[in-house]
Design an enzyme around this catalytic site. Structure first.
Site, PDB file in Angstrom:
ATOM      1  N   ASN A  12      25.876   1.238   9.349  1.00  0.00           N
ATOM      2  CA  ASN A  12      25.748   2.256  10.391  1.00  0.00           C
ATOM      3  C   ASN A  12      25.426   1.537  11.701  1.00  0.00           C
ATOM      4  O   ASN A  12      24.295   1.102  11.907  1.00  0.00           O
ATOM      5  CB  ASN A  12      24.635   3.244  10.005  1.00  0.00           C
ATOM      6  CG  ASN A  12      24.422   4.305  11.068  1.00  0.00           C
ATOM      7  OD1 ASN A  12      25.183   4.381  12.047  1.00  0.00           O
ATOM      8  ND2 ASN A  12      23.407   5.128  10.891  1.00  0.00           N
ATOM      9  N   TRP A  13      26.430   1.430  12.541  1.00  0.00           N
ATOM     10  CA  TRP A  13      26.224   0.702  13.806  1.00  0.00           C
ATOM     11  C   TRP A  13      25.391   1.496  14.806  1.00  0.00           C
ATOM     12  O   TRP A  13      24.953   0.954  15.814  1.00  0.00           O
ATOM     13  CB  TRP A  13      27.583   0.374  14.462  1.00  0.00           C
ATOM     14  CG  TRP A  13      28.432  -0.607  13.723  1.00  0.00           C
ATOM     15  CD1 TRP A  13      28.175  -1.199  12.513  1.00  0.00           C
ATOM     16  CD2 TRP A  13      29.695  -1.130  14.161  1.00  0.00           C
ATOM     17  NE1 TRP A  13      29.201  -2.045  12.176  1.00  0.00           N
ATOM     18  CE2 TRP A  13      30.152  -2.027  13.160  1.00  0.00           C
ATOM     19  CE3 TRP A  13      30.498  -0.920  15.291  1.00  0.00           C
ATOM     20  CZ2 TRP A  13      31.365  -2.714  13.282  1.00  0.00           C
ATOM     21  CZ3 TRP A  13      31.704  -1.600  15.393  1.00  0.00           C
ATOM     22  CH2 TRP A  13      32.127  -2.490  14.397  1.00  0.00           C
ATOM     23  N   LYS A  14      25.217   2.782  14.558  1.00  0.00           N
ATOM     24  CA  LYS A  14      24.511   3.656  15.511  1.00  0.00           C
ATOM     25  C   LYS A  14      25.153   3.516  16.903  1.00  0.00           C
ATOM     26  O   LYS A  14      26.368   3.340  16.991  1.00  0.00           O
ATOM     27  CB  LYS A  14      23.009   3.351  15.495  1.00  0.00           C
ATOM     28  CG  LYS A  14      22.453   3.373  14.059  1.00  0.00           C
ATOM     29  CD  LYS A  14      20.970   3.311  13.961  1.00  0.00           C
ATOM     30  CE  LYS A  14      20.565   3.345  12.489  1.00  0.00           C
ATOM     31  NZ  LYS A  14      19.133   3.364  12.289  1.00  0.00           N
ATOM     32  N   HIS A  99      21.694  12.261   9.255  1.00  0.00           N
ATOM     33  CA  HIS A  99      20.870  11.079   9.523  1.00  0.00           C
ATOM     34  C   HIS A  99      19.568  11.508  10.197  1.00  0.00           C
ATOM     35  O   HIS A  99      19.559  12.433  11.017  1.00  0.00           O
ATOM     36  CB  HIS A  99      21.635  10.091  10.409  1.00  0.00           C
ATOM     37  CG  HIS A  99      20.961   8.757  10.444  1.00  0.00           C
ATOM     38  ND1 HIS A  99      19.875   8.512  11.255  1.00  0.00           N
ATOM     39  CD2 HIS A  99      21.183   7.623   9.742  1.00  0.00           C
ATOM     40  CE1 HIS A  99      19.471   7.262  11.036  1.00  0.00           C
ATOM     41  NE2 HIS A  99      20.250   6.697  10.134  1.00  0.00           N
ATOM     42  N   GLU A 101      17.985  10.308  12.555  1.00  0.00           N
ATOM     43  CA  GLU A 101      18.020  10.296  14.033  1.00  0.00           C
ATOM     44  C   GLU A 101      18.709  11.553  14.562  1.00  0.00           C
ATOM     45  O   GLU A 101      18.357  12.054  15.635  1.00  0.00           O
ATOM     46  CB  GLU A 101      18.705   9.013  14.516  1.00  0.00           C
ATOM     47  CG  GLU A 101      17.795   7.808  14.293  1.00  0.00           C
ATOM     48  CD  GLU A 101      18.506   6.498  13.998  1.00  0.00           C
ATOM     49  OE1 GLU A 101      19.717   6.391  14.251  1.00  0.00           O
ATOM     50  OE2 GLU A 101      17.831   5.584  13.497  1.00  0.00           O
ATOM     51  N   GLU A 171      16.842   7.522   2.977  1.00  0.00           N
ATOM     52  CA  GLU A 171      16.379   6.701   4.091  1.00  0.00           C
ATOM     53  C   GLU A 171      14.991   7.180   4.530  1.00  0.00           C
ATOM     54  O   GLU A 171      14.896   8.106   5.363  1.00  0.00           O
ATOM     55  CB  GLU A 171      17.347   6.806   5.271  1.00  0.00           C
ATOM     56  CG  GLU A 171      18.748   6.333   4.951  1.00  0.00           C
ATOM     57  CD  GLU A 171      19.485   5.842   6.210  1.00  0.00           C
ATOM     58  OE1 GLU A 171      19.995   4.729   6.161  1.00  0.00           O
ATOM     59  OE2 GLU A 171      19.518   6.572   7.210  1.00  0.00           O
ATOM     60  N   GLY A 177      14.495   0.992  11.066  1.00  0.00           N
ATOM     61  CA  GLY A 177      14.351   0.241  12.307  1.00  0.00           C
ATOM     62  C   GLY A 177      12.933  -0.245  12.570  1.00  0.00           C
ATOM     63  O   GLY A 177      12.632  -0.693  13.673  1.00  0.00           O
ATOM     64  N   SER A 217      15.645  -0.703   6.987  1.00  0.00           N
ATOM     65  CA  SER A 217      15.302  -2.124   7.121  1.00  0.00           C
ATOM     66  C   SER A 217      15.784  -2.966   5.942  1.00  0.00           C
ATOM     67  O   SER A 217      15.104  -3.899   5.528  1.00  0.00           O
ATOM     68  CB  SER A 217      13.799  -2.303   7.335  1.00  0.00           C
ATOM     69  OG  SER A 217      13.408  -1.663   8.547  1.00  0.00           O
ATOM     70  N   GLY A 238      21.456  -0.455   8.987  1.00  0.00           N
ATOM     71  CA  GLY A 238      21.539  -0.332  10.432  1.00  0.00           C
ATOM     72  C   GLY A 238      21.539  -1.703  11.079  1.00  0.00           C
ATOM     73  O   GLY A 238      22.551  -2.398  11.143  1.00  0.00           O
ATOM     74  N   GLY A 239      20.364  -2.134  11.547  1.00  0.00           N
ATOM     75  CA  GLY A 239      20.240  -3.365  12.321  1.00  0.00           C
ATOM     76  C   GLY A 239      20.963  -4.574  11.731  1.00  0.00           C
ATOM     77  O   GLY A 239      21.699  -5.275  12.434  1.00  0.00           O
TER      78      GLY A 239
END
Ligand code: 13P
Length: 253
Positions: A12-14, A99, A101, A171, A177, A217, A238-239
């Site tokens: 997930n590049w966000k 998600h 977010e 998640e 993150g 993470s 993600g990251g």
């Protein structure tokens, strides 16, 4: 049995990467995976605006492309929004829905996400449905109840033929993150609970075949321990997915 379930490692590049940077990342990932292929399903979710380019960049590599969201309506006067039909038309195969977010910053509720799941699956998209508790909810001991509620509200009204296109991603919000990760035991405990919840709604056959991904993470250093848990069928990253080598190392953990 995890070996009978599809294993999915999804990026997930966000809201990261320009077009040029995103395509460079995909080129690097393609090279790494062509030298050392994987049996797992690999999915990348770039921002909407890069989707079509990403689909071209991964053509013939086996990598699948996901969107990070879609609107619940099939079409209409919703300025700035993107429909499931549009995603399908540019070659996206998956869409991430619910998600945390989206829930936190855009007010998405379980009920709204249920509508989105309906629209997405009506348009032949596979759904990665995200659930997970906040730190306060975990500390208050209400995390199982909350996740059960999220799962139940989002999926219980659907027929099994729709649910077979739904992947669940657990998640925990406190791990997204933050560098904090659920321990393998915490992840396994919740994944087993999610599977039990799915079995209670749809029966064990569907529950046993639904992939449940962990997100929060996940990194090369902790991926193997998380992914070796019997009910952890993959990851939503993600990251660490923004660096080709790290994402590749997770795929091969
Ligand atoms: P991080 O891997 O950056 O914690 O993000 C997880 C996530 O939200 C994936 O959807």
């Amino acid at each position: 049995m995890p070996e009978q379930r599809e294993r999915i490692i999804a990026a997930n590049w966000k809201m990261n990467k320009t077009l040029h940077e995103g395509l460079a990342l995909l080129v690097e990932l393609n090279i790494l995976l062509s030298n050392k292929p994987t049996q797992h399903t690999v999915v990348v979710a770039p921002p909407y605006i890069h989707l079509q380019s990403a689909v071209h960049a991964v053509a013939d590599t086996g990598i699948k492309v996901a969107a990070q969201n879609c609107h619940q309506a099939p079409d209409g006067a919703y300025t700035g929004e993107i429909s499931a039909d549009m995603l399908q038309s540019v070659g996206a195969e998956y869409v991430i829905l619910g998600h945390s977010e989206r829930r936190q910053y855009f007010g998405e509720t379980d009920e709204l996400v249920a509508e989105k799941i309906k629209t997405a699956t009506d348009n032949n998209l596979k759904v990665i449905y995200c659930c997970g508790e906040s730190l306060e909810q975990r500390e208050a001991g209400s995390h199982f109840e909350l996740v059960k509620q999220q799962i139940t509200t989002a999926v219980e009204g659907f027929q099994p033929n729709i649910i077979k296109d739904v992947v669940i991603a657990y998640e925990p919000v406190w791990a997204i993150g933050t560098g904090l990760t659920a321990s393998p035991e915490q992840a396994q405990e919740m994944h087993a609970f999610i599977r039990e919840t799915m079995a209670g709604i749809f029966g064990s056959e569907i529950a046993d075949s639904t992939p449940i991904l962990y997100g929060g993470s996940m990194k090369p250093a902790n991926a193997a321990a998380l992914l070796s848990q019997p009910d952890v069928d993959g990851g939503l990253i993600g990251g660490a997915s923004l660096v080709a080598q790290d994402f590749f190392d997770i795929i091969h953990s």
